[in-house]
Enzyme design. Structure first.
Site, PDB file in Angstrom:
ATOM      1  N   ARG A 103       0.816  -1.226   0.000  1.00 51.95           N
ATOM      2  CA  ARG A 103       0.000   0.000   0.000  1.00 51.95           C
ATOM      3  C   ARG A 103       0.847   1.272   0.000  1.00 51.95           C
ATOM      4  O   ARG A 103       0.507   2.241  -0.674  1.00 51.95           O
ATOM      5  CB  ARG A 103      -0.948  -0.015   1.190  1.00 51.95           C
ATOM      6  N   ASP A 107     -15.034  10.618  10.812  1.00 56.68           N
ATOM      7  CA  ASP A 107     -14.005   9.658  10.402  1.00 56.68           C
ATOM      8  C   ASP A 107     -12.697  10.434  10.254  1.00 56.68           C
ATOM      9  O   ASP A 107     -12.707  11.630   9.950  1.00 56.68           O
ATOM     10  CB  ASP A 107     -14.377   8.989   9.075  1.00 56.68           C
TER      11      ASP A 107
END
Ligand SMILES: C[S@@+](CC[C@H](N)C(=O)[O-])C[C@H]1O[C@@H](n2cnc3c(N)ncnc32)[C@H](O)[C@@H]1O
Length: 293
Positions: free
Chosen positions: A46, A155
């Site tokens: 990633r 978030d």
């Protein structure tokens, strides 16, 4: 450590154990994330994309870049890369059944009579969770938007909060909404029927904000229900214990805490939170330990 055999996966940017430990330490300090050694290949795959996109040649240079004050956006890219945003409408439906029951048992009446009712979706990802809460609430209190009932959805990841605010989902996503509610609370964005937008009535109930759960929260609550599901699973045990305690302090007496299917409340918070049903907890009414009530 589960060490991969040499050549098990190829790396075009060197990634030493020391690089991994430095990334893991940063993720722990800034975001509370706990990265086990077994995640090393995933972290590499990633993050190497981030290095390439920033044209940085080594993880040491990437770590130096992340320290710069003007690199807040990159630090947020880092957390996006290290966590998953997987979510769905009415995920773990039993939590919404419990909320419906709680609404029927007095919360709806409190809202209808103009009293303050607050629900928090902490770690809301792309919004399916707070919109499911809003649908559940509006089924019980159709006039909720004109009352003092609000849902806070937060978030850490600004991109995902943007998507949540937008409220546009694929046909596959909205298929998870029970049929009668789906037609009522979502509308196709065009004749192809491939994407759907949630109605303004749902949006009117929700405030979306960016928030890292690790920092001081810029509000005092109290909340009548907190959904923090499949978020703490990324945190180490101590960080989880602190988080449960902070949630407990934010709940009204009788307030509900819903957590993910593989999570459990631990530590001091168990003095005030009693488990009931699956991964659902209720805040005690007084300081009397739950066992003595
Ligand atoms: C797997 S999703 C869960 C979404 C939803 N609660 C559910 O159960 O379907 C986890 C979310 O937690 C967020 N997250 C991870 N670490 C966080 C932190 N330190 N503060 C706030 N949110 C965080 C991620 O950005 C991600 O959107």
């Amino acid at each position: 450590m589960t060490s991969s055999p040499p050549g098990a996966f190829t790396r075009d940017i060197p990634f030493s154990d020391a690089d991994f430990r430095a990334i893991a330490q940063l993720a722990q300090q800034r975001f509370g994330l706990s990265l086990a050694e077994s995640k090393k290949p995933l972290v590499y795959s990633r993050l190497s994309r981030r290095l390439k996109s920033r044209q940085v040649g080594s993880f040491t240079d990437y770590l130096t870049l992340l320290e710069r004050s003007e690199e807040e956006a990159e630090r947020l890219e880092l957390i996006s890369a290290l966590t998953t945003n997987v979510t769905s409408f009415f995920r773990e439906k039993h939590h919404f059944d419990t909320l419906t029951q709680r609404l029927a048992e007095g919360l709806a009446e409190r809202a209808s009579s103009g009293q303050r009712v607050r629900i928090w979706s902490a770690g809301c990802s792309s919004g399916q969770e707070p919109y499911s809460i809003a649908m559940t609430v509006l089924e019980a209190v159709p006039e909720a938007a004109r009352k003092d009932l609000r849902i806070l959805a937060t978030d850490i990841d600004p991109k995902i909060v943007h998507k949540a605010r937008d409220g546009v989902y694929s046909a596959e996503d909205v298929a998870g909404i029970p049929a009668p509610m789906r037609g009522k609370w979502t509308k196709a964005t065009d004749a192809s029927g491939k994407t759907y937008r949630v109605t303004q009535a749902l949006k009117d109930l929700i405030t979306f904000n960016e928030l890292n759960l690790m920092v001081e929260w810029p509000f005092r609550g109290p909340f009548d229900a907190i959904f923090c599901r499949n978020v703490a699973i990324y945190f180490d045990q101590e960080t989880q214990r602190r988080l449960w305690q902070r949630f407990s302090a934010m709940l009204n007496p009788d307030g509900l805490l819903f957590i993910g299917h593989s999570e459990r409340v631990t530590g001091q918070a168990l003095k005030t939170l009693t488990g009931f049903g699956i991964t659902s907890y209720r805040k005690a009414r007084t300081n009397v330990p739950p066992a003595l009530q």
